[in-house]
Write a protein that holds these residues in place. Structure first.
Motif, PDB file in Angstrom:
ATOM      1  N   ALA A   1      18.738 -17.221   7.061  1.00  0.00           N
ATOM      2  CA  ALA A   1      18.841 -15.854   6.520  1.00  0.00           C
ATOM      3  C   ALA A   1      18.727 -15.849   4.996  1.00  0.00           C
ATOM      4  CB  ALA A   1      20.149 -15.212   6.955  1.00  0.00           C
ATOM      5  N   SER A   2      19.288 -16.841   4.320  1.00  0.00           N
ATOM      6  CA  SER A   2      19.226 -16.860   2.852  1.00  0.00           C
ATOM      7  C   SER A   2      17.803 -17.128   2.375  1.00  0.00           C
ATOM      8  CB  SER A   2      20.176 -17.927   2.293  1.00  0.00           C
ATOM      9  OG  SER A   2      19.805 -19.212   2.768  1.00  0.00           O
ATOM     10  N   VAL A   3      17.099 -18.024   3.044  1.00  0.00           N
ATOM     11  CA  VAL A   3      15.711 -18.302   2.688  1.00  0.00           C
ATOM     12  C   VAL A   3      14.864 -17.075   2.981  1.00  0.00           C
ATOM     13  CG1 VAL A   3      13.708 -19.743   3.223  1.00  0.00           C
ATOM     14  CG2 VAL A   3      15.973 -20.770   3.092  1.00  0.00           C
ATOM     15  N   ALA A   4      15.143 -16.396   4.092  1.00  0.00           N
ATOM     16  CA  ALA A   4      14.372 -15.216   4.473  1.00  0.00           C
ATOM     17  C   ALA A   4      14.555 -14.092   3.462  1.00  0.00           C
ATOM     18  CB  ALA A   4      14.766 -14.746   5.868  1.00  0.00           C
ATOM     19  N   SER A   5      15.783 -13.874   2.982  1.00  0.00           N
ATOM     20  CA  SER A   5      16.000 -12.782   2.036  1.00  0.00           C
ATOM     21  C   SER A   5      15.341 -13.083   0.689  1.00  0.00           C
ATOM     22  CB  SER A   5      17.494 -12.514   1.852  1.00  0.00           C
ATOM     23  OG  SER A   5      18.119 -13.635   1.258  1.00  0.00           O
ATOM     24  N   ALA A   6      15.376 -14.341   0.233  1.00  0.00           N
ATOM     25  CA  ALA A   6      14.729 -14.699  -1.031  1.00  0.00           C
ATOM     26  C   ALA A   6      13.210 -14.594  -0.905  1.00  0.00           C
ATOM     27  CB  ALA A   6      15.123 -16.111  -1.443  1.00  0.00           C
ATOM     28  N   GLU A   7      12.677 -15.039   0.233  1.00  0.00           N
ATOM     29  CA  GLU A   7      11.233 -14.987   0.461  1.00  0.00           C
ATOM     30  C   GLU A   7      10.774 -13.556   0.688  1.00  0.00           C
ATOM     31  OE1 GLU A   7       7.395 -16.380   0.892  1.00  0.00           O
ATOM     32  OE2 GLU A   7       9.135 -17.558   0.333  1.00  0.00           O
ATOM     33  N   GLU A   8      11.591 -12.763   1.371  1.00  0.00           N
ATOM     34  CA  GLU A   8      11.227 -11.382   1.700  1.00  0.00           C
ATOM     35  C   GLU A   8      11.065 -10.532   0.444  1.00  0.00           C
ATOM     36  OE1 GLU A   8      13.687  -7.874   3.767  1.00  0.00           O
ATOM     37  OE2 GLU A   8      13.386  -9.622   5.028  1.00  0.00           O
ATOM     38  N   ASN A   9      11.839 -10.831  -0.594  1.00  0.00           N
ATOM     39  CA  ASN A   9      11.796 -10.042  -1.811  1.00  0.00           C
ATOM     40  C   ASN A   9      10.470 -10.212  -2.556  1.00  0.00           C
ATOM     41  OD1 ASN A   9      12.913  -8.154  -3.459  1.00  0.00           O
ATOM     42  ND2 ASN A   9      13.933  -9.631  -4.764  1.00  0.00           N
ATOM     43  N   ARG A  10       9.741 -11.300  -2.306  1.00  0.00           N
ATOM     44  CA  ARG A  10       8.466 -11.533  -2.984  1.00  0.00           C
ATOM     45  C   ARG A  10       7.280 -11.137  -2.114  1.00  0.00           C
ATOM     46  NH1 ARG A  10       8.863 -17.514  -4.186  1.00  0.00           N
ATOM     47  NH2 ARG A  10      10.524 -17.443  -2.701  1.00  0.00           N
ATOM     48  N   GLN A  11       7.521 -10.343  -1.097  1.00  0.00           N
ATOM     49  CA  GLN A  11       6.467  -9.926  -0.192  1.00  0.00           C
ATOM     50  C   GLN A  11       5.659  -8.761  -0.767  1.00  0.00           C
ATOM     51  OE1 GLN A  11       5.170 -10.894   2.666  1.00  0.00           O
ATOM     52  NE2 GLN A  11       6.520 -12.649   2.882  1.00  0.00           N
ATOM     53  N   LEU A  12       4.383  -8.780  -0.513  1.00  0.00           N
ATOM     54  CA  LEU A  12       3.510  -7.654  -0.812  1.00  0.00           C
ATOM     55  C   LEU A  12       3.399  -6.848   0.472  1.00  0.00           C
ATOM     56  CD1 LEU A  12       1.510  -6.141  -2.632  1.00  0.00           C
ATOM     57  CD2 LEU A  12      -0.246  -7.743  -1.874  1.00  0.00           C
ATOM     58  N   GLU A  13       3.725  -5.557   0.397  1.00  0.00           N
ATOM     59  CA  GLU A  13       3.756  -4.707   1.584  1.00  0.00           C
ATOM     60  C   GLU A  13       2.730  -3.590   1.472  1.00  0.00           C
ATOM     61  OE1 GLU A  13       8.514  -4.957   2.680  1.00  0.00           O
ATOM     62  OE2 GLU A  13       7.737  -3.201   1.619  1.00  0.00           O
ATOM     63  N   LEU A  14       2.112  -3.296   2.585  1.00  0.00           N
ATOM     64  CA  LEU A  14       1.231  -2.150   2.730  1.00  0.00           C
ATOM     65  C   LEU A  14       1.853  -1.300   3.837  1.00  0.00           C
ATOM     66  CD1 LEU A  14      -1.581  -0.982   1.852  1.00  0.00           C
ATOM     67  CD2 LEU A  14      -2.505  -2.112   3.844  1.00  0.00           C
ATOM     68  N   VAL A  15       2.440  -0.159   3.459  1.00  0.00           N
ATOM     69  CA  VAL A  15       3.185   0.672   4.407  1.00  0.00           C
ATOM     70  C   VAL A  15       2.328   1.878   4.785  1.00  0.00           C
ATOM     71  CG1 VAL A  15       5.343   1.887   4.838  1.00  0.00           C
ATOM     72  CG2 VAL A  15       5.325  -0.056   3.273  1.00  0.00           C
ATOM     73  N   LEU A  16       1.991   1.962   6.066  1.00  0.00           N
ATOM     74  CA  LEU A  16       1.156   3.056   6.574  1.00  0.00           C
ATOM     75  C   LEU A  16       2.056   4.183   7.063  1.00  0.00           C
ATOM     76  CD1 LEU A  16      -1.375   0.930   8.654  1.00  0.00           C
ATOM     77  CD2 LEU A  16      -1.702   1.865   6.372  1.00  0.00           C
ATOM     78  N   ARG A  17       1.964   5.339   6.410  1.00  0.00           N
ATOM     79  CA  ARG A  17       2.738   6.531   6.788  1.00  0.00           C
ATOM     80  C   ARG A  17       1.776   7.600   7.292  1.00  0.00           C
ATOM     81  NH1 ARG A  17       8.026   5.062   6.771  1.00  0.00           N
ATOM     82  NH2 ARG A  17       8.527   3.864   4.919  1.00  0.00           N
ATOM     83  N   GLN A  18       2.334   8.697   7.830  1.00  0.00           N
ATOM     84  CA  GLN A  18       1.490   9.766   8.375  1.00  0.00           C
ATOM     85  C   GLN A  18       0.770  10.547   7.276  1.00  0.00           C
ATOM     86  OE1 GLN A  18       3.773  12.212  10.997  1.00  0.00           O
ATOM     87  NE2 GLN A  18       3.970  10.615  12.538  1.00  0.00           N
ATOM     88  N   SER A  19       1.347  10.608   6.079  1.00  0.00           N
ATOM     89  CA  SER A  19       0.728  11.407   5.024  1.00  0.00           C
ATOM     90  C   SER A  19       0.257  10.586   3.821  1.00  0.00           C
ATOM     91  CB  SER A  19       1.718  12.465   4.527  1.00  0.00           C
ATOM     92  OG  SER A  19       2.863  11.826   3.973  1.00  0.00           O
ATOM     93  N   HIS A  20       0.618   9.295   3.776  1.00  0.00           N
ATOM     94  CA  HIS A  20       0.247   8.474   2.633  1.00  0.00           C
ATOM     95  C   HIS A  20       0.332   6.988   2.983  1.00  0.00           C
ATOM     96  CE1 HIS A  20       4.632   9.035   2.385  1.00  0.00           C
ATOM     97  NE2 HIS A  20       4.641   7.784   1.953  1.00  0.00           N
ATOM     98  N   VAL A  21      -0.126   6.167   2.051  1.00  0.00           N
ATOM     99  CA  VAL A  21      -0.022   4.710   2.165  1.00  0.00           C
ATOM    100  C   VAL A  21       0.707   4.228   0.920  1.00  0.00           C
ATOM    101  CG1 VAL A  21      -1.297   2.539   2.275  1.00  0.00           C
ATOM    102  CG2 VAL A  21      -2.183   4.539   3.470  1.00  0.00           C
ATOM    103  N   ASP A  22       1.792   3.466   1.128  1.00  0.00           N
ATOM    104  CA  ASP A  22       2.536   2.889   0.006  1.00  0.00           C
ATOM    105  C   ASP A  22       2.181   1.418  -0.133  1.00  0.00           C
ATOM    106  OD1 ASP A  22       3.917   5.144  -0.818  1.00  0.00           O
ATOM    107  OD2 ASP A  22       5.606   4.789   0.530  1.00  0.00           O
ATOM    108  N   ILE A  23       2.030   0.969  -1.376  1.00  0.00           N
ATOM    109  CA  ILE A  23       1.824  -0.450  -1.666  1.00  0.00           C
ATOM    110  C   ILE A  23       3.025  -0.892  -2.475  1.00  0.00           C
ATOM    111  CG2 ILE A  23       0.339  -2.143  -2.792  1.00  0.00           C
ATOM    112  CD1 ILE A  23      -1.963  -0.074  -2.278  1.00  0.00           C
ATOM    113  N   ASN A  24       3.776  -1.856  -1.945  1.00  0.00           N
ATOM    114  CA  ASN A  24       5.026  -2.314  -2.560  1.00  0.00           C
ATOM    115  C   ASN A  24       4.931  -3.782  -2.941  1.00  0.00           C
ATOM    116  OD1 ASN A  24       6.043   0.221  -1.825  1.00  0.00           O
ATOM    117  ND2 ASN A  24       6.935  -0.560   0.066  1.00  0.00           N
ATOM    118  N   TYR A  25       5.398  -4.111  -4.158  1.00  0.00           N
ATOM    119  CA  TYR A  25       5.581  -5.499  -4.582  1.00  0.00           C
ATOM    120  C   TYR A  25       6.569  -5.525  -5.729  1.00  0.00           C
ATOM    121  CZ  TYR A  25       4.924 -10.283  -5.984  1.00  0.00           C
ATOM    122  OH  TYR A  25       5.145 -11.601  -6.279  1.00  0.00           O
ATOM    123  N   PRO A  26       7.624  -6.308  -5.612  1.00  0.00           N
ATOM    124  CA  PRO A  26       8.115  -7.010  -4.419  1.00  0.00           C
ATOM    125  C   PRO A  26       8.558  -6.015  -3.355  1.00  0.00           C
ATOM    126  CG  PRO A  26       9.693  -7.212  -6.221  1.00  0.00           C
ATOM    127  CD  PRO A  26       8.496  -6.493  -6.761  1.00  0.00           C
TER     128      PRO A  26
END
Length: 177
Positions: free
Chosen positions: A54-79
């Protein structure tokens, strides 16, 4: 003694008439070959989330690049969770041209910081059409670029993972904290 005159029939081999079978094969084989040429199978390589500490996952998860598909828009998140850009839909469809431009800029900025990032997580809401999901994967994987007077597919983020998008109420609650 009675002598019976018994005639035995000699068995003649039956002749096979394969004319109709040959006619069937003459038609069937080219039709099957034509169908094979036009059916293509596409394979998309996806990464599934692994089981880890869990600790490795939370540290690694924070550096993820995300592409979030929503019904009205697309969000790009980093971290993860920090919005870089929100791209609204155009005519009810995601604007993947703008999404590709933003991802190219993110890749360039990461390259300037000597970060070689090849993975991306696509998070989608329930009910996202399959076509939209595949288009998002194609957009995130590569983009068309002109190199030495020829068009090539330049690499963006080829290692794609899929997941469920968090609810927007949850995001707004964590943003307020």
């Amino acid at each position: 003694m009675l002598k019976l005159n018994i005639r035995r029939r000699t068995h003649r081999e039956a002749e096979l008439d394969i004319t109709s079978f040959m006619s069937l094969m003459t038609i069937l084989v080219p039709v099957l070959l034509l169908n094979m040429v036009f059916s293509h199978i596409s394979v998309l390589k996806l990464n599934l989330p692994g089981l880890s500490d869990a600790s490795v996952a939370s540290a690694e998860e924070n550096r993820q690049l995300e592409l979030v598909l929503r019904q009205s828009h697309v969000d790009i998140n980093y971290p993860a969770g920090m919005r870089v850009k929100r791209v609204p839909h155009v005519d009810g469809e995601p604007d993947f041209a703008t999404v590709s431009t933003v991802l190219q800029e993110v890749k360039r900025q990461l390259g300037e910081k000597s970060i070689d990032k090849k993975d991306l997580v696509i998070l989608s809401e329930k009910g996202t059409p399959y076509k939209t999901l595949v288009s998002a994967m194609d957009t995130a994987r590569s983009y068309r670029a002109v190199v030495a007077a020829s068009v090539v597919d330049a690499e963006l983020f080829p290692q794609i993972s899929l997941g469920d998008a968090p609810g927007e109420q949850m995001l707004q609650a964590t943003a307020g904290k």
